[in-house]
Write an enzyme that holds these catalytic residues in place. Structure first.
Site, PDB file in Angstrom:
ATOM      1  N   CYS A  80      65.200 -50.193  47.960  1.00 59.21           N
ATOM      2  CA  CYS A  80      65.471 -51.169  49.030  1.00 59.21           C
ATOM      3  C   CYS A  80      65.802 -50.510  50.369  1.00 59.21           C
ATOM      4  O   CYS A  80      65.837 -51.190  51.398  1.00 59.21           O
ATOM      5  CB  CYS A  80      66.598 -52.100  48.601  1.00 59.21           C
ATOM      6  N   PHE A 136      72.740 -72.064  38.440  1.00 61.50           N
ATOM      7  CA  PHE A 136      73.199 -70.678  38.277  1.00 61.50           C
ATOM      8  C   PHE A 136      72.630 -69.802  39.392  1.00 61.50           C
ATOM      9  O   PHE A 136      73.350 -69.020  40.025  1.00 61.50           O
ATOM     10  CB  PHE A 136      72.750 -70.117  36.910  1.00 61.50           C
ATOM     11  N   ARG A 196      66.851 -61.311  32.667  1.00 63.20           N
ATOM     12  CA  ARG A 196      66.879 -62.478  33.555  1.00 63.20           C
ATOM     13  C   ARG A 196      67.851 -62.327  34.710  1.00 63.20           C
ATOM     14  O   ARG A 196      67.703 -63.001  35.730  1.00 63.20           O
ATOM     15  CB  ARG A 196      67.184 -63.742  32.751  1.00 63.20           C
ATOM     16  N   ASN A 197      68.867 -61.445  34.595  1.00 60.53           N
ATOM     17  CA  ASN A 197      69.827 -61.337  35.714  1.00 60.53           C
ATOM     18  C   ASN A 197      69.158 -60.825  36.981  1.00 60.53           C
ATOM     19  O   ASN A 197      69.511 -61.239  38.083  1.00 60.53           O
ATOM     20  CB  ASN A 197      71.070 -60.503  35.336  1.00 60.53           C
ATOM     21  N   MET A 212      69.522 -53.954  34.734  1.00 60.01           N
ATOM     22  CA  MET A 212      70.501 -53.858  35.825  1.00 60.01           C
ATOM     23  C   MET A 212      71.902 -54.164  35.330  1.00 60.01           C
ATOM     24  O   MET A 212      72.116 -55.177  34.660  1.00 60.01           O
ATOM     25  CB  MET A 212      70.125 -54.852  36.936  1.00 60.01           C
ATOM     26  N   GLY A 269      74.514 -55.702  36.728  1.00 61.56           N
ATOM     27  CA  GLY A 269      74.632 -56.556  37.922  1.00 61.56           C
ATOM     28  C   GLY A 269      75.934 -56.363  38.674  1.00 61.56           C
ATOM     29  O   GLY A 269      75.946 -56.322  39.909  1.00 61.56           O
ATOM     30  N   THR A 304      67.441 -70.250  32.311  1.00 60.16           N
ATOM     31  CA  THR A 304      68.274 -70.159  33.505  1.00 60.16           C
ATOM     32  C   THR A 304      68.325 -71.549  34.128  1.00 60.16           C
ATOM     33  O   THR A 304      67.769 -72.502  33.580  1.00 60.16           O
ATOM     34  CB  THR A 304      67.720 -69.097  34.488  1.00 60.16           C
ATOM     35  N   HIS A 327      69.579 -55.567  54.326  1.00 57.53           N
ATOM     36  CA  HIS A 327      68.692 -55.790  53.176  1.00 57.53           C
ATOM     37  C   HIS A 327      69.097 -57.110  52.524  1.00 57.53           C
ATOM     38  O   HIS A 327      70.290 -57.385  52.329  1.00 57.53           O
ATOM     39  CB  HIS A 327      68.836 -54.638  52.171  1.00 57.53           C
TER      40      HIS A 327
HETATM   41  C1  LIG Z   1      72.567 -60.945  39.166  1.00 55.51           C
HETATM   42  C2  LIG Z   1      73.991 -61.489  39.219  1.00 55.51           C
HETATM   43  C3  LIG Z   1      73.958 -62.800  39.972  1.00 55.51           C
HETATM   44  C4  LIG Z   1      74.434 -61.755  37.824  1.00 55.51           C
HETATM   45  O1  LIG Z   1      75.793 -62.129  37.851  1.00 55.51           O
HETATM   46  P1  LIG Z   1      76.837 -61.412  36.876  1.00 55.51           P
HETATM   47  O2  LIG Z   1      78.042 -62.244  36.813  1.00 55.51           O
HETATM   48  O3  LIG Z   1      76.963 -59.981  37.240  1.00 55.51           O
HETATM   49  O4  LIG Z   1      76.001 -61.518  35.554  1.00 55.51           O
HETATM   50  P2  LIG Z   1      76.167 -60.743  34.207  1.00 55.51           P
HETATM   51  O5  LIG Z   1      74.898 -59.992  33.996  1.00 55.51           O
HETATM   52  O6  LIG Z   1      77.472 -60.012  34.091  1.00 55.51           O
HETATM   53  O7  LIG Z   1      76.217 -61.996  33.285  1.00 55.51           O
HETATM   54  C5  LIG Z   1      77.232 -63.015  33.384  1.00 55.51           C
HETATM   55  C6  LIG Z   1      76.765 -64.171  32.580  1.00 55.51           C
HETATM   56  O8  LIG Z   1      75.674 -64.834  33.231  1.00 55.51           O
HETATM   57  C7  LIG Z   1      74.550 -64.869  32.374  1.00 55.51           C
HETATM   58  N1  LIG Z   1      73.340 -64.742  33.150  1.00 55.51           N
HETATM   59  C8  LIG Z   1      72.820 -63.609  33.715  1.00 55.51           C
HETATM   60  N2  LIG Z   1      71.667 -63.916  34.328  1.00 55.51           N
HETATM   61  C9  LIG Z   1      71.451 -65.224  34.155  1.00 55.51           C
HETATM   62  C10 LIG Z   1      70.440 -66.106  34.542  1.00 55.51           C
HETATM   63  N3  LIG Z   1      69.371 -65.706  35.252  1.00 55.51           N
HETATM   64  N4  LIG Z   1      70.555 -67.405  34.217  1.00 55.51           N
HETATM   65  C11 LIG Z   1      71.594 -67.849  33.511  1.00 55.51           C
HETATM   66  N5  LIG Z   1      72.591 -67.067  33.101  1.00 55.51           N
HETATM   67  C12 LIG Z   1      72.513 -65.761  33.406  1.00 55.51           C
HETATM   68  C13 LIG Z   1      74.731 -63.715  31.432  1.00 55.51           C
HETATM   69  O9  LIG Z   1      74.014 -63.902  30.241  1.00 55.51           O
HETATM   70  C14 LIG Z   1      76.207 -63.741  31.203  1.00 55.51           C
HETATM   71  O10 LIG Z   1      76.527 -64.738  30.290  1.00 55.51           O
HETATM   72  P3  LIG Z   1      77.434 -64.381  29.002  1.00 55.51           P
HETATM   73  O11 LIG Z   1      78.747 -63.958  29.589  1.00 55.51           O
HETATM   74  O12 LIG Z   1      77.483 -65.664  28.254  1.00 55.51           O
HETATM   75  O13 LIG Z   1      76.726 -63.272  28.303  1.00 55.51           O
HETATM   76  C15 LIG Z   1      74.946 -60.513  39.908  1.00 55.51           C
HETATM   77  O14 LIG Z   1      75.245 -59.460  39.056  1.00 55.51           O
HETATM   78  C16 LIG Z   1      74.382 -59.915  41.136  1.00 55.51           C
HETATM   79  O15 LIG Z   1      74.042 -60.619  42.068  1.00 55.51           O
HETATM   80  N6  LIG Z   1      74.301 -58.587  41.188  1.00 55.51           N
HETATM   81  C17 LIG Z   1      73.673 -57.880  42.292  1.00 55.51           C
HETATM   82  C18 LIG Z   1      72.216 -57.990  42.108  1.00 55.51           C
HETATM   83  C19 LIG Z   1      71.429 -57.448  43.214  1.00 55.51           C
HETATM   84  O16 LIG Z   1      71.618 -57.788  44.339  1.00 55.51           O
HETATM   85  N7  LIG Z   1      70.483 -56.607  42.871  1.00 55.51           N
HETATM   86  C20 LIG Z   1      69.583 -56.080  43.806  1.00 55.51           C
HETATM   87  C21 LIG Z   1      70.123 -54.821  44.378  1.00 55.51           C
HETATM   88  S1  LIG Z   1      69.298 -54.342  45.778  1.00 55.51           S
END
Ligand SMILES: CC(C)(COP(=O)(O)OP(=O)(O)OC[C@H]1O[C@@H](n2cnc3c(N)ncnc32)[C@H](O)[C@@H]1OP(=O)(O)O)[C@@H](O)C(=O)NCCC(=O)NCCS
Length: 336
Positions: free
Chosen positions: A116, A36, A157-158, A226, A228, A32, A263
């Site tokens: 949460c 990002f 990792r997300n 998750m 995401g 990561t 939250h």
């Molecule tokens: C976590 C979050 C930032 C990820 O963003 P996203 O655009 O949905 O991410 P995705 O899982 O769809 O992945 C998009 C890309 O980012 C990458 N990615 C995901 N996590 C990553 C990380 N930690 N570092 C680098 N890249 C990452 C994925 O691999 C994917 O790449 P790819 O398209 O090449 O496969 C976002 O989904 C989010 O904030 N969701 C809400 C989370 C939250 O608040 N949860 C708690 C609830 S109370």
């Protein structure tokens, strides 16, 4: 004739471990980058507790802080409500371990698992027990040691980038002046989305007799998974709806609210909610950049900080709103 006592938040407390973990520290554990994480979540730091501290240890410190803030002693607590997704042990509930540490033997305890939204549900239960006359002082604690749930794999990792450790607590009791109060609590849940953010194993729905297998570890079934985008979209929708529902139920407009304490899921989610409902950042308490997402502990920590940093003033209307896995969401309206 007996009148129903008005309940209020008499005191709040928090505990945050001292170890600060930066985004660049996380790059040693997973693929990561600081760029990002900051761009997608706004998180810059989080706290991690040492191995020897369990969720109940973090909670005990927050509880003592909250009871002192309420001007009470621990023996005046009639009920303990505990919410965590990182319990000390698989069973019995974490509330029992916390109760023993607080010296509350004999006092009823209630483990709730509202993720949460734990504080919102805890305040609602406390309010009902107090207004029913069953209890006088209820202690609601939310504690998480999410650093034990970090999975740096591609699938994990997300969510791993968001997580931090900490605890917060609130003491609810009869309002001393009838003005301070819990004015409403509104609760919701929708289990059709339970798998949008969940941990599959161990569990009784895995179609086998074994509680845990080596394959659960190898395949990652023991880790959070998750969707995401689903969590992000629903979190913004439900927290925004919950704000308007609370205003409607209390005959208020957004202008009447002095402080919104949401939250602390993710800075981008908070910005989307601010835009959706049309509230100025000046009225919103935000600490997610510093502490990350501490699941149920985020809200009581934010409430305690907002009270003790002077953002919340006596007499203010404070709206708490939360959303979590389940899905679960709701609001609490307080007169400070
Ligand atoms: C976590 C979050 C930032 C990820 O963003 P996203 O655009 O949905 O991410 P995705 O899982 O769809 O992945 C998009 C890309 O980012 C990458 N990615 C995901 N996590 C990553 C990380 N930690 N570092 C680098 N890249 C990452 C994925 O691999 C994917 O790449 P790819 O398209 O090449 O496969 C976002 O989904 C989010 O904030 N969701 C809400 C989370 C939250 O608040 N949860 C708690 C609830 S109370």
């Amino acid at each position: 004739m007996t009148s129903t006592p008005q309940s209020c938040v008499l005191g709040t407390g928090r505990y945050l471990p001292s170890q600060v973990v930066t985004n660049s520290d996380l790059t040693n554990l997973m693929e990561t980058s600081d760029e990002f994480i900051v761009q997608r979540t706004g998180v810059r730091h989080r706290r991690w507790a040492p191995p020897e501290m369990a969720a109940s240890d973090l909670a005990a410190l927050a509880c003592r802080d909250a009871v002192a803030d309420a001007g009470l002693s621990m023996d005046q607590i009639d009920m303990l409500i505990m919410n965590t997704i990182t319990p000390d042990h698989a069973d019995p509930g974490c509330a029992f371990f916390l109760q023993a540490k607080l010296g509350l033997a004999g006092t009823p305890v209630l483990d709730i698992k509202q993720q949460c939204a734990g504080l919102i549900y805890g305040l609602s239960l406390a309010d009902h027990f107090i207004r029913a006359g069953t209890c006088r002082h209820v202690l609601a604690a939310c504690s998480e040691k999410l650093s034990t749930r970090i999975d740096g794999s591609y699938e994990g990792r997300n969510i791993a980038i968001l997580l931090g450790d900490g605890a917060g607590a609130a003491v609810v009791g009869p309002s001393p002046d009838g003005r301070r109060g819990i004015l409403s609590t509104i609760l919701h849940a929708d289990g059709r989305h339970a798998k949008a953010l969940y941990t599959a194993a161990p569990g009784s729905a895995l179609g086998r007799r074994e509680h845990l297998t080596p394959d659960d570890l190898q395949s990652g079934r023991v880790h959070f998974r998750m969707d995401g985008k689903a969590v992000f979209t629903n979190g913004v929708d439900k927290m925004s709806e919950a704000i308007f529902e609370c205003l409607d139920a209390n005959g208020l407009t957004l202008d009447d609210i002095d402080v919104l304490v949401p939250h602390q899921a993710n800075l981008r989610m908070l910005e989307a909610i601010e835009q959706r409902v049309g509230i100025s950042r000046k009225k919103v308490y935000v600490n997610v950049e510093e502490y990350g997402n501490i699941a149920s502990a985020s809200l009581p920590i934010a409430l305690d900080e907002s009270r003790h940093t002077g953002m919340v003033q006596p007499g203010n209307l404070v709206l708490l709103v939360a959303f979590g896995s389940g899905f679960v969401w709701g609001s609490a309206l307080l007169r400070a």
